[in-house]
Design a protein around this motif. Structure first.
Motif: not given
Length: 122
Positions: A53-56, A60-64, A66-67, A72-75
């Motif tokens: 979720a943090g990557i995509f 830059a990778l087409g996501g919306l 705000g992530v 995401q990694l720490v969580g």
């Protein structure tokens, strides 16, 4: 929009690969009886989903957007730690109070017959 679909496909394909590979290793090589594949499915694929979720999710990778990848990694790492500590605490309490293994004869006969008094094959 197409890029988001490709990202979703990549996340799902990676999760499928992770599950099949780790389920096979768990069952066949390590001989751990995880019949439903709980660890590879919910544990490993869940962790992959958190990081993915943090990557995509980045623009830059087409996501919306705000992530945050780091959030995401720490969580995900904190979730794994909470699960490990909680699991070890509960495992330790059960082991010291009621035990976790059947005796050799009950194990040979299987838990269905030994505990539940039902046959797994009837």
């Amino acid at each position: 929009m197409l890029f988001r679909s490709i990202g979703s496909l990549a996340v799902g394909a990676a999760a499928g690969f992770i599950f099949v590979t780790m389920f096979t290793l768990t069952q066949n090589r390590w001989r751990i009886d995880d019949v439903l594949g709980v660890w590879p499915l919910h544990g490993l694929c869940g962790a992959w989903g958190g990081v993915a979720a943090g990557i995509f999710g980045s623009k830059a990778l087409g996501g919306l957007g705000g992530v945050s990848f780091m959030a995401q990694l720490v969580g995900t790492v904190l979730g794994i730690l909470v699960a490990l500590v909680g699991g070890l605490l509960i495992y330790s309490m059960l082991k010291s109070t009621v035990g976790l293994r059947l005796d050799a004869e009950e194990e040979f006969n299987g838990a269905d017959l030994s505990i539940h008094k039902i046959s797994a094959t009837d």
